[in-house]
Scaffold this motif. Structure first.
Motif, PDB file in Angstrom:
ATOM      1  N   ALA A  37      -6.919  -0.129  -3.137  1.00 13.75           N
ATOM      2  CA  ALA A  37      -7.833  -1.139  -2.592  1.00 13.75           C
ATOM      3  C   ALA A  37      -8.366  -2.038  -3.712  1.00 13.75           C
ATOM      4  O   ALA A  37      -8.407  -3.266  -3.562  1.00 13.75           O
ATOM      5  CB  ALA A  37      -8.989  -0.462  -1.852  1.00 13.75           C
TER       6      ALA A  37
ATOM      7  N   VAL B 107       0.838  -1.203   0.000  1.00 17.43           N
ATOM      8  CA  VAL B 107       0.000   0.000   0.000  1.00 17.43           C
ATOM      9  C   VAL B 107       0.870   1.249   0.000  1.00 17.43           C
ATOM     10  O   VAL B 107       0.645   2.176  -0.781  1.00 17.43           O
ATOM     11  CB  VAL B 107      -0.984  -0.012   1.196  1.00 17.43           C
ATOM     12  CG1 VAL B 107      -1.662   1.338   1.367  1.00 17.43           C
ATOM     13  CG2 VAL B 107      -2.022  -1.111   1.029  1.00 17.43           C
TER      14      VAL B 107
ATOM     15  N   HIS C   9      -5.921   5.803  -2.623  1.00 22.02           N
ATOM     16  CA  HIS C   9      -6.207   4.650  -1.761  1.00 22.02           C
ATOM     17  C   HIS C   9      -7.335   3.783  -2.320  1.00 22.02           C
ATOM     18  O   HIS C   9      -7.281   2.556  -2.216  1.00 22.02           O
ATOM     19  CB  HIS C   9      -6.516   5.109  -0.338  1.00 22.02           C
ATOM     20  CG  HIS C   9      -5.329   5.733   0.329  1.00 22.02           C
ATOM     21  ND1 HIS C   9      -4.225   5.015   0.709  1.00 22.02           N
ATOM     22  CD2 HIS C   9      -5.059   7.019   0.646  1.00 22.02           C
ATOM     23  CE1 HIS C   9      -3.332   5.826   1.249  1.00 22.02           C
ATOM     24  NE2 HIS C   9      -3.807   7.051   1.209  1.00 22.02           N
TER      25      HIS C   9
ATOM     26  N   ALA D 109      -7.135  -0.729   3.234  1.00 25.80           N
ATOM     27  CA  ALA D 109      -6.048  -0.026   2.562  1.00 25.80           C
ATOM     28  C   ALA D 109      -5.640   1.214   3.360  1.00 25.80           C
ATOM     29  O   ALA D 109      -4.446   1.471   3.562  1.00 25.80           O
ATOM     30  CB  ALA D 109      -6.447   0.368   1.144  1.00 25.80           C
TER      31      ALA D 109
END
Length: 189
Positions: A158, A143, A154, A168
């Motif tokens: 994800a 991540v 993000h 995430a």
């Protein structure tokens, strides 16, 4: 994340990457070379985060750009073009893992190959980064690298990693906290 920005240049935004993909779809090899120069670090970094082997990550990175050349006519602008590119890399890395049936830790040589040379980054700084990133679990590392290296949002991370957005976000924040503690000398991950 001092040197990682060198892996993914800010010279192209999503619009420019989409234009490159359109040119690639028309058979423009120069556009493929430009995309390769722009995205290779992010593709390699993602492959390395899954495969944990520099040679395999190189192979997957090369295969990713071959696949982009073949599949560019199928690309439809929806969301981030880098997410499309990194999804190809992820799928190829996962196929490689299934074929090999193994997962190993990153060797020092692989970490050094990941750290694309930059005159602004010393060997000591690379060692600190290596130590800090190895303190993270796989998902936290993926991540953080996807966000820092490729600039994905993000939500896109994800989707790419097939995890909930909340996961995430929490992995990102937990990983950053661990990195901050380690880099500030606390020593506590």
């Amino acid at each position: 994340m001092f040197f990682m920005m060198g892996l993914f240049t800010a010279e192209y935004g999503p619009t420019e990457v989409e234009a490159l993909l359109e040119s690639i779809a028309k058979g423009d090899q120069d556009a493929l070379a430009a995309l390769y120069d722009h995205a290779r670090g992010a593709v390699y970094g993602l492959a390395l985060s899954y495969l944990k082997n520099g040679h395999d990550a190189d192979d997957v990175a090369q295969d990713t750009f071959v696949r982009i050349w073949e599949k560019a006519p199928l690309y439809r602008p929806q969301g981030s073009p880098m997410a499309w590119i990194l999804t190809i890399a992820k799928n190829l890395a996962l196929m490689r893992l299934r074929e090999q049936g193994k997962i190993t830790d990153l060797s020092q040589e692989d970490w050094e190959s990941f750290a694309i040379p930059s005159p602004a980054v010393t060997a000591e700084e690379r060692e600190v980064l290596h130590a800090a990133l190895t303190a993270l679990d796989d998902t936290e590392r993926q991540v953080i690298l996807l966000h820092a290296v490729s600039g994905l949002k993000h939500r896109e991370i994800a989707e790419l990693l097939e995890i909930p957005l909340a996961t995430a976000l929490s992995k990102y924040h937990r990983g950053l906290k661990k990195l901050r503690n380690l880099l500030e000398g606390d020593g506590t991950p």
